[in-house]
Motif scaffolding. Structure first.
Motif, PDB file in Angstrom:
ATOM      1  N   ASP A  92       0.831  -1.209   0.000  1.00  0.00           N
ATOM      2  CA  ASP A  92       0.000   0.000   0.000  1.00  0.00           C
ATOM      3  C   ASP A  92       0.872   1.268   0.000  1.00  0.00           C
ATOM      4  OD1 ASP A  92      -2.198  -1.618  -0.014  1.00  0.00           O
ATOM      5  OD2 ASP A  92      -2.674  -1.391   2.115  1.00  0.00           O
ATOM      6  N   ALA A  93       1.969   1.219   0.748  1.00  0.00           N
ATOM      7  CA  ALA A  93       2.873   2.387   0.769  1.00  0.00           C
ATOM      8  C   ALA A  93       3.501   2.585  -0.619  1.00  0.00           C
ATOM      9  CB  ALA A  93       3.957   2.191   1.833  1.00  0.00           C
ATOM     10  N   ILE A  94       3.806   1.498  -1.289  1.00  0.00           N
ATOM     11  CA  ILE A  94       4.378   1.589  -2.647  1.00  0.00           C
ATOM     12  C   ILE A  94       3.332   2.136  -3.621  1.00  0.00           C
ATOM     13  CG2 ILE A  94       5.250   0.207  -4.591  1.00  0.00           C
ATOM     14  CD1 ILE A  94       6.604  -1.626  -2.419  1.00  0.00           C
ATOM     15  N   ILE A  95       2.092   1.636  -3.481  1.00  0.00           N
ATOM     16  CA  ILE A  95       1.002   2.112  -4.357  1.00  0.00           C
ATOM     17  C   ILE A  95       0.828   3.632  -4.194  1.00  0.00           C
ATOM     18  CG2 ILE A  95      -1.532   2.064  -4.632  1.00  0.00           C
ATOM     19  CD1 ILE A  95      -1.288  -1.018  -3.984  1.00  0.00           C
ATOM     20  N   GLU A  96       0.849   4.065  -2.938  1.00  0.00           N
ATOM     21  CA  GLU A  96       0.687   5.493  -2.627  1.00  0.00           C
ATOM     22  C   GLU A  96       1.849   6.307  -3.208  1.00  0.00           C
ATOM     23  OE1 GLU A  96      -2.104   6.402  -1.370  1.00  0.00           O
ATOM     24  OE2 GLU A  96      -1.384   8.483  -1.450  1.00  0.00           O
ATOM     25  N   LYS A  97       3.053   5.782  -3.066  1.00  0.00           N
ATOM     26  CA  LYS A  97       4.254   6.458  -3.599  1.00  0.00           C
ATOM     27  C   LYS A  97       4.186   6.570  -5.117  1.00  0.00           C
ATOM     28  CE  LYS A  97       8.574   6.175  -5.398  1.00  0.00           C
ATOM     29  NZ  LYS A  97       8.539   6.506  -6.768  1.00  0.00           N
ATOM     30  N   LEU A  98       3.806   5.480  -5.767  1.00  0.00           N
ATOM     31  CA  LEU A  98       3.757   5.492  -7.241  1.00  0.00           C
ATOM     32  C   LEU A  98       2.701   6.486  -7.737  1.00  0.00           C
ATOM     33  CD1 LEU A  98       4.200   1.670  -7.973  1.00  0.00           C
ATOM     34  CD2 LEU A  98       5.840   3.481  -8.493  1.00  0.00           C
ATOM     35  N   TYR A 119      -1.709   1.681  -9.459  1.00  0.00           N
ATOM     36  CA  TYR A 119      -1.604   0.223  -9.438  1.00  0.00           C
ATOM     37  C   TYR A 119      -2.394  -0.336  -8.262  1.00  0.00           C
ATOM     38  CZ  TYR A 119       2.089   0.254 -12.968  1.00  0.00           C
ATOM     39  OH  TYR A 119       2.789   0.403 -14.127  1.00  0.00           O
ATOM     40  N   THR A 120      -2.735  -1.632  -8.364  1.00  0.00           N
ATOM     41  CA  THR A 120      -3.399  -2.322  -7.255  1.00  0.00           C
ATOM     42  C   THR A 120      -2.403  -3.304  -6.631  1.00  0.00           C
ATOM     43  OG1 THR A 120      -4.139  -4.023  -8.776  1.00  0.00           O
ATOM     44  CG2 THR A 120      -5.664  -2.210  -8.377  1.00  0.00           C
TER      45      THR A 120
END
Ligand code: PMP
Ligand code: GLU
Length: 396
Positions: free
Chosen positions: A73-79, A87-88
């Motif tokens: 989720d942190a990666i999704i938020e960053k992207l 992305y999901t």
């Protein structure tokens, strides 16, 4: 006993040079080490604390193979925030370094006879990861006068029925070149036209200078988004090389295949490192900017120093932390009886007679150049320029 496949590859030359330099240092030689691309900064404290807390809390077991949901989720938020990419969770995989993500992609997507396009000069691991999967690296030369970015017509000229993928690295290791939006758009159109997967290695995205902008190719349209996979990591932006933490975001089927490969090879990345990664992405980002500014200062100082040496000409890198000077004007000269005819001769001469460790351009696909990592202190850079100037002056 060895497989035929393993006979096609060599050890990573960047690590080989680093090992040599460290061995010389251990012998008491005052070596300046420009070999490996590794930030000299310490990992920020709040990231370390998150890992220590995870250990104390007993978060020390296997996790989900592709990474824990809070990290995804942190990666999704960053992207979303930094790159404009949506992305999901099923489109994200967390691996033991960006190199590991790239390797998983190679295993998942390249097979016997597949051709993988690699703009040259290139980072050392791309061709060998292709070879390890019985596919064929096909190099597309880029030119210094184009800022080491692909010319769309040069790219298209190399495409055949067997072309499977293109590995794009912006900002680039080793050149420091960056793709502008217009060039990236042209590359995206070609990829879509020929149905080629674009592996976008964005590990240096935070290290851009002189007002340049990092653009993720996946933002340039729905079709290219479905054909591209973004690779990133924590080594460079957060000075976390030893933690081994990276990730990829892309089409569900590829990410699922990568996760299967990971489940049969390494399983999950280290549990406490995943907690540290969450802290890196969601915590204060001021250290990222501080490191970038310091790299920028060193970049200017190094490039100016290199260009003040007769026979050396250095392109101003727009990103990453490497200078890639052209030293071919020195070829044909000698140091005493020692001939300097190529980048390997020159790098070995500098190592053995000037105690400067750097990597010869041949291993990045261009023998006219050498690579200098400026992820070292200003004092080291200053010392190295003085030594380099003297070493070049000894050539006749
Ligand atoms: N891509 C490029 C272009 C790199 O320079 C590096 C540095 N080793 C990597 C990927 C891999 O980084 P890591 O595995 O440390 O995340
Ligand atoms: N990316 C760094 C370099 O090119 C680290 C070494 C490696 O992974 O090869 O020097």
């Amino acid at each position: 006993m060895l497989s035929e496949r393993v006979g096609k590859i060599k050890p990573s030359p960047t690590f080989a040079m680093d090992t040599k330099a460290k061995a010389m240092k251990a012998e008491g030689i005052d070596i300046v080490n420009f070999g490996v691309g590794e930030p000299d900064f310490d990992t920020p404290d709040h990231i370390k604390e998150a890992a220590i807390k995870a250990i104390r809390d007993g978060f020390t077991k296997y996790t989900a193979v592709g990474g824990i949901d809070p990290l995804k989720d942190a990666i999704i938020e960053k992207l979303k925030k930094d790159n404009g990419l949506d992305y999901t969770r099923e489109q994200i995989i967390v691996s033991c370094g960006a190199k590991h993500s790239l390797y998983n992609i190679a295993q998942a997507c390249y097979g016997p006879g597949d051709e993988v396009l690699i703009p040259s000069p290139y980072w050392v691991s791309y061709p060998d990861q292709v070879l390890l999967n019985d596919a064929v690296p096909v190099f597309v030369k880029t030119e210094e006068k184009d800022g080491f970015a692909l010319r769309p017509e040069a790219l298209e000229a190399k495409i055949t029925k067997k072309t499977k993928a293109l590995i794009l690295n912006s900002p680039s290791n080793p050149t420091g070149g960056i793709y502008d939006r217009k060039t990236l758009q042209a590359v995206a159109e070609i990829a879509v036209k020929h149905n080629i997967l674009v592996v976008a290695d964005e590990i240096y995205e935070k290290l851009v200078y002189d007002g340049h902008e990092h653009v993720s190719i996946g933002t340039l349209g729905k079709e290219i988004k479905e054909l591209s996979i973004a690779v990133n990591g924590f080594s460079k932006s957060y000075a976390m090389t030893g933690w081994r933490m990276g990730y990829a975001a892309g089409p569900k089927d590829i990410v699922k295949a990568m996760t299967n490969i990971q489940s049969q090879s390494t399983a999950s990345p280290a549990s406490m490192v995943q907690k540290a990664a969450i802290a890196a992405l969601t915590g204060p980002q001021d250290s990222v900017g501080m490191m970038r500014d310091e790299f920028d200062r060193r970049r200017k100082f190094l490039v100016q120093g290199l260009n003040s040496i007769d026979g050396i000409s250095c392109f101003t890198p727009a990103g990453a932390f490497y200078a890639f000077p052209n030293v071919s004007a020195l070829y044909g000269k000698k140091a005493g009886s020692r001939p300097i005819n190529n980048s390997r001769d020159f790098a070995l001469y500098l190592l053995e007679e000037a105690n400067i460790a750097l990597v010869h351009g041949e291993v990045f696909g261009d023998d006219n150049y050498i690579r200098i990592s400026y992820a070292t202190s200003m004092e080291t850079i200053d010392k190295a320029i003085k030594r380099l100037r003297e070493a070049v002056a000894r050539l006749a």
